[in-house]
Design an enzyme around this catalytic site. Structure first.
Site, short mmCIF file in Angstrom:
data_model
loop_
_atom_site.label_atom_id
_atom_site.label_comp_id
_atom_site.label_asym_id
_atom_site.label_seq_id
_atom_site.Cartn_x
_atom_site.Cartn_y
_atom_site.Cartn_z
N HIS A 151 -2.71 6.45 4.44
CA HIS A 151 -1.28 6.57 4.72
C HIS A 151 -0.81 7.94 4.20
O HIS A 151 -1.18 8.35 3.09
CB HIS A 151 -0.47 5.50 3.99
N CYS A 165 0.80 -1.24 0.00
CA CYS A 165 0.00 0.00 0.00
C CYS A 165 0.83 1.28 0.00
O CYS A 165 0.53 2.24 -0.72
CB CYS A 165 -0.96 0.00 1.18
N1 LIG Z 1 -4.85 -3.37 4.90
C1 LIG Z 1 -4.18 -2.84 3.90
O1 LIG Z 1 -4.10 -1.60 3.74
C2 LIG Z 1 -3.49 -3.71 2.90
C3 LIG Z 1 -2.91 -3.10 1.79
C4 LIG Z 1 -2.28 -3.89 0.84
C5 LIG Z 1 -2.23 -5.24 1.02
N2 LIG Z 1 -2.79 -5.82 2.12
C6 LIG Z 1 -2.72 -7.27 2.24
O2 LIG Z 1 -4.03 -7.80 2.10
C7 LIG Z 1 -4.17 -8.98 2.92
C8 LIG Z 1 -5.36 -8.83 3.86
O3 LIG Z 1 -5.22 -7.70 4.65
P1 LIG Z 1 -6.39 -7.13 5.56
O4 LIG Z 1 -5.84 -5.84 6.04
O5 LIG Z 1 -7.71 -7.14 4.85
O6 LIG Z 1 -6.43 -8.21 6.75
P2 LIG Z 1 -7.64 -8.66 7.69
O7 LIG Z 1 -8.59 -7.54 7.94
O8 LIG Z 1 -6.98 -9.29 8.87
O9 LIG Z 1 -8.40 -9.80 6.85
C9 LIG Z 1 -7.84 -11.06 6.57
C10 LIG Z 1 -8.78 -11.86 5.70
O10 LIG Z 1 -8.16 -13.11 5.40
C11 LIG Z 1 -9.08 -14.15 5.70
N3 LIG Z 1 -8.40 -15.42 6.06
C12 LIG Z 1 -7.61 -15.66 7.13
N4 LIG Z 1 -7.25 -16.97 7.14
C13 LIG Z 1 -7.82 -17.55 6.05
C14 LIG Z 1 -7.85 -18.87 5.53
N5 LIG Z 1 -7.20 -19.86 6.12
N6 LIG Z 1 -8.55 -19.09 4.38
C15 LIG Z 1 -9.25 -18.10 3.77
N7 LIG Z 1 -9.28 -16.83 4.26
C16 LIG Z 1 -8.57 -16.55 5.36
C17 LIG Z 1 -9.85 -13.61 6.88
O11 LIG Z 1 -11.02 -14.37 7.07
P3 LIG Z 1 -11.71 -14.50 8.54
O12 LIG Z 1 -12.46 -13.22 8.75
O13 LIG Z 1 -12.60 -15.67 8.38
O14 LIG Z 1 -10.61 -14.70 9.52
C18 LIG Z 1 -10.11 -12.19 6.38
O15 LIG Z 1 -11.15 -12.19 5.44
C19 LIG Z 1 -2.81 -9.15 3.60
O16 LIG Z 1 -2.04 -10.03 2.81
C20 LIG Z 1 -2.23 -7.77 3.58
O17 LIG Z 1 -0.82 -7.78 3.62
C21 LIG Z 1 -3.43 -5.09 3.06
#
Ligand SMILES: NC(=O)c1ccc[n+]([C@@H]2O[C@H](COP(=O)([O-])OP(=O)(O)OC[C@H]3O[C@@H](n4cnc5c(N)ncnc54)[C@H](OP(=O)(O)O)[C@@H]3O)[C@@H](O)[C@H]2O)c1
Length: 339
Positions: free
Chosen positions: A246, A133
């Site tokens: 950010h 990001c």
């Molecule tokens: N946040 C940002 O600004 C941002 C920016 C760029 C990239 N990212 C990347 O995007 C990804 C997600 O980030 P986030 O911020 O959205 O995290 P988050 O809010 O913690 O969400 C994680 C997601 O992954 C799912 N998950 C976890 N374990 C799983 C499994 N075994 N099988 C299928 N789904 C599973 C979770 O489902 P449950 O709800 O069922 O646990 C939830 O839907 C990460 O790789 C992060 O590095 C994030």
């Protein structure tokens, strides 16, 4: 490769997360040609109902057959899940746009910001990586300056919101803030220190060179996206108690001299950028104003008086939108355009 269709079967993997929820919203807001939307998360969320327009969609857990019949899958469920499931999805004939860090530096996988290097989509083999990001918003601004004056070196300091860590971190900031205002003890589960009313010079793991993984992602991903290893970059990444967006302070040294007005003019014409720069009227980008917006906002553009050919600026973008969900959907839109 994506086959041309009127509408596509689309999956969001990690649909219950901070980014996944934004992906579903973005697909709807941008009228993406969705024939059917499938939503996946962990077993904990199986059966949960999420809304897409006026449709109610049941969340599924993943299995080896999950991706059959899916055309495009937007992954946002962490690097481990991407490592396991993105190749499974690609083998099923689905094009994956992956938000995790798993594939970003793989030389076989394009790392794409549509305003910067859409041409790299041409060589994908089923998986396309969405950059980090803090890198996405920075390269949207660097690219037009690089084209005009060749960037030699960038010094970046970030001020990153807690939504960059995901939903649990947003809950932790809210809980700590409430507890502190009510004179209660706080708990630190997501970050190693209190985040409410604090600033942490620490994002992701520390590496042997003293930098964090987040800082080195900015260095390495920028070179790959710009397709230019000669651009030098050094980063300090900082977590701040802001929910969304950010902010980054950029110091950009160029080969050719650009004055502040020339930089303003270049950025006014740049896709995905809004110049918001009138400090005499207290106008500069702020996270609270940029939250929910698609563009990267730029202000405080000024010449660095300590160095020849060098410009300072302040940029803000919504990490859940341009930093993640929107960039992924824009990639999918480009794939559809060129199918
Ligand atoms: N946040 C940002 O600004 C941002 C920016 C760029 C990239 N990212 C990347 O995007 C990804 C997600 O980030 P986030 O911020 O959205 O995290 P988050 O809010 O913690 O969400 C994680 C997601 O992954 C799912 N998950 C976890 N374990 C799983 C499994 N075994 N099988 C299928 N789904 C599973 C979770 O489902 P449950 O709800 O069922 O646990 C939830 O839907 C990460 O790789 C992060 O590095 C994030």
């Amino acid at each position: 490769m994506l086959r041309k269709k009127k509408e596509y079967v689309v999956a969001v993997v990690g649909a219950t997360g901070a980014v996944g929820e934004e992906m579903v919203k973005t697909l709807e807001q941008r009228d993406f040609p969705v024939e059917r939307l499938r939503l996946f998360a962990s077993e904990r969320s199986e059966g949960k109902i999420l809304e897409f327009g006026d449709e109610e969609i049941r969340v599924e857990s993943l299995n080896a057959k999950s991706f059959e019949g899916i055309d495009i899958a937007l992954f946002s469920a962490g690097a481990e899940r991407s490592k396991t499931w993105a190749p499974v999805a690609a083998r099923s004939g689905c094009v994956v746009v992956d938000n995790s860090s798993q594939w970003r530096m793989d030389p076989e996988i394009p790392l794409v910001v549509p305003e910067v290097n859409p041409y790299d989509l041409a060589w994908h083999k089923g998986i396309i990586a969405n950059p980090n990001c803090s890198t996405i918003q920075m390269v949207v601004v660097l690219k037009p300056i690089h084209d005009a004056a060749r960037i030699k070196r960038v010094v970046v300091t970030t001020f990153q919101s807690v939504s960059g860590t995901g939903r649990k971190a947003m809950d932790e900031l809210l809980q700590q803030t409430t507890d502190l205002l009510n004179f209660k003890e706080i708990k630190c589960n997501v970050y190693p220190h209190q985040i409410a009313f604090n600033v942490l010079p620490h994002i992701d793991k520390f590496l042997e060179n003293g930098y964090t993984k987040e800082e080195m992602k900015m260095v390495n991903e920028t070179k790959k996206i710009l397709g230019d290893n000669s651009v030098k970059l050094t980063a300090t990444t900082v977590r701040v108690p802001v929910f969304r967006c950010h902010s980054e302070s950029l110091n950009i040294e160029t080969e050719k001299k650009l004055n502040a007005n020339e930089v303003r003019a270049i950025l006014c014409d740049a896709p995905g950028v809004v110049v918001y720069d009138a400090p005499d009227k207290n106008i500069y980008p702020l996270p609270v104003d940029v939250a929910g917006k698609d563009e990267t906002y730029v202000g405080r553009i000024r010449e660095d008086e300590s160095l020849e050919n060098c410009i300072n600026m302040w940029i803000v973008a919504d990490n859940l939108r341009k930093g993640a969900a929107l960039n992924a959907v824009q990639i999918a839109e480009k794939l559809v355009e060129t199918a």
